[in-house]
Design a protein around this motif. Structure first.
Motif, PDB file in Angstrom:
ATOM      1  N   HIS A 359      22.879  -5.562 -17.412  1.00 46.17           N
ATOM      2  CA  HIS A 359      22.030  -6.562 -18.070  1.00 46.17           C
ATOM      3  C   HIS A 359      20.689  -6.705 -17.350  1.00 46.17           C
ATOM      4  CE1 HIS A 359      24.996  -7.536 -20.985  1.00 46.17           C
ATOM      5  NE2 HIS A 359      25.842  -8.118 -20.156  1.00 46.17           N
ATOM      6  N   HIS A 360      20.723  -6.600 -16.037  1.00 50.40           N
ATOM      7  CA  HIS A 360      19.478  -6.674 -15.266  1.00 50.40           C
ATOM      8  C   HIS A 360      18.584  -5.491 -15.613  1.00 50.40           C
ATOM      9  CE1 HIS A 360      16.898  -6.241 -11.633  1.00 50.40           C
ATOM     10  NE2 HIS A 360      16.854  -7.552 -11.726  1.00 50.40           N
ATOM     11  N   CYS A 362      18.509  -3.898 -18.375  1.00 48.01           N
ATOM     12  CA  CYS A 362      18.006  -4.090 -19.749  1.00 48.01           C
ATOM     13  C   CYS A 362      16.712  -4.904 -19.764  1.00 48.01           C
ATOM     14  CB  CYS A 362      19.056  -4.788 -20.610  1.00 48.01           C
ATOM     15  SG  CYS A 362      20.375  -3.708 -21.186  1.00 48.01           S
ATOM     16  N   SER A 363      16.537  -5.759 -18.770  1.00 51.30           N
ATOM     17  CA  SER A 363      15.323  -6.587 -18.742  1.00 51.30           C
ATOM     18  C   SER A 363      14.095  -5.787 -18.346  1.00 51.30           C
ATOM     19  CB  SER A 363      15.520  -7.759 -17.770  1.00 51.30           C
ATOM     20  OG  SER A 363      15.640  -7.296 -16.425  1.00 51.30           O
ATOM     21  N   TYR A 364      14.287  -4.535 -17.906  1.00 54.60           N
ATOM     22  CA  TYR A 364      13.168  -3.671 -17.533  1.00 54.60           C
ATOM     23  C   TYR A 364      13.024  -2.504 -18.507  1.00 54.60           C
ATOM     24  CZ  TYR A 364      12.960  -6.135 -13.082  1.00 54.60           C
ATOM     25  OH  TYR A 364      12.844  -7.082 -12.121  1.00 54.60           O
TER      26      TYR A 364
END
Length: 366
Positions: A359-360, A362-364
């Motif tokens: 998920h982390h 995905c934020s990039y």
């Protein structure tokens, strides 16, 4: 990576008392923390170190790793280093010669046929024309695994080579995004046997015997046709029976038809299919090749994200409660030609961290 001398004396035989105990799992989403943990474990080794790595560069990082391997050999630890002919350059021979002089055993999985100076380190022990023909005919079959086994009790597995690309920018690297795991305890016999088979160039009869161990283990190996089929069928079965989510991070995503069909079918029946691939790759044409499959995946309802900050080199899969970390790419090479190893996570904590990391990441992405 500061070198730390170690003064403990090795015993004759490593303990195998932990073979039936549950493993402890420590994940790394940063190569520098991985190398620090690896350094500490090598410095604490008492009996044996088996390192198998696709790429070994003769540079600052490669020389530092060589120093701690030599230090271990100097205190009586049996140290074996196996690398691949594609993953080294002409400068590797200097490291290999130095390691050998200091008691480290070095072998090369299928040196390139024209690299005659590396032939002395080749796993296969034939000579002359027979060796040349073997190396020519097997040039497409590489050892892509990245594993380190220490005292038959600790194992490091993932997608991290001995390459400065994985280091932070301030240390001369490109800060590649990778995932690796340290496994402490548990049954590592399948991984040990796979290393021995590659190290000794075991015949098919021997490999058939140790296949039984691999099929029952938490390691997904592929050094023969039986294990390759097992891995492929397992992945397809998990995807076809997925109920909630399929989260894939893969550096070189070129799915075969059966895998592509399974992923699109899963998305069409409502499974949350998300795939992270690199926006920029060290293989210049790879993003274009991967993009070829976007249309059918997106039309089925899958989500595809391109990781932006740096080169994404990780290879992880999460399918509902099942998860794996390793060296396998989702492409024809990994499934059909290269030697690979992936590990099926066993602990809830490791699975949760892998999910959080996904998920982390995905934020990039875009």
């Amino acid at each position: 990576m500061t070198l730390i001398p170690h003064s403990s004396k090795p015993s004759k035989h490593p303990s195998r008392s932990s073979i039936d105990t549950p493993p402890q799992e420590q994940l790394f989403n940063d190569a520098e923390s991985y190398f620090f943990a690896l350094k500490d474990s090598i410095n604490d080794a008492k009996y044996c170190i088996d390192m198998e790595v696709y790429i070994y560069e003769n540079n600052t990082l490669g020389l530092r790793v060589a120093e701690i391997l030599k230090s271990a050999a100097g205190r009586g630890v049996t140290v074996r280093l196996l690398t691949d002919g594609i993953g080294i350059d002409d400068k590797f021979k200097a490291i290999a010669d130095d390691l050998t002089q200091h008691g480290v055993q070095v072998r090369i999985h299928r040196p390139l046929p024209w690299k005659l100076e590396q032939w002395r380190y080749a796993v296969i022990k034939t000579h002359g024309i027979r060796k040349l023909l073997y190396l020519l005919l097997s040039i497409n079959k590489r050892n892509h695994r990245k594993t380190v086994i220490i005292d038959k009790h600790f194992a490091f597995i993932g997608s991290i080579n001995i390459s400065v690309n994985h280091l932070h920018n301030e240390h001369g690297g490109a800060h590649w995004r990778d995932t690796a795991i340290k496994i402490s305890g548990g049954n590592l016999s399948a991984l040990e046997q796979a290393f021995d088979a590659s190290w000794n160039y075991s015949k098919q009869k021997v490999k058939r015997i140790i296949t039984k161990t691999a099929l029952k283990s938490n390691f997904l190996l592929n050094y023969n046709r039986i294990l390759r089929k097992h891995h492929h069928r397992l992945l397809l079965r998990l995807i076809n029976h997925a109920q909630h989510h399929i989260f894939i991070t893969n550096a070189y995503f070129v799915p075969e038809p059966a895998l592509l069909k399974a992923l699109t079918s899963a998305a069409q029946r409502g499974v949350n299919v998300q795939i992270i691939v690199p926006e920029h790759s060290d293989v210049i044409f790879m993003p274009w090749v991967s993009a070829y499959f976007y249309k059918s995946l997106l039309q089925s309802g899958a989500h595809i994200y391109e990781y932006q900050p740096v080169m994404l080199h990780a290879k992880t899969i999460m399918i509902d409660e099942w998860a794996s970390i390793g060296s396998s790419n989702m492409n024809h090479r990994s499934f059909r030609h290269d030697l690979e190893v992936d590990y099926i996570l066993q602990t809830k904590e490791a699975k949760q961290q892998l999910l959080d990391d996904f998920h982390h990441d995905c934020s990039y992405t875009t």
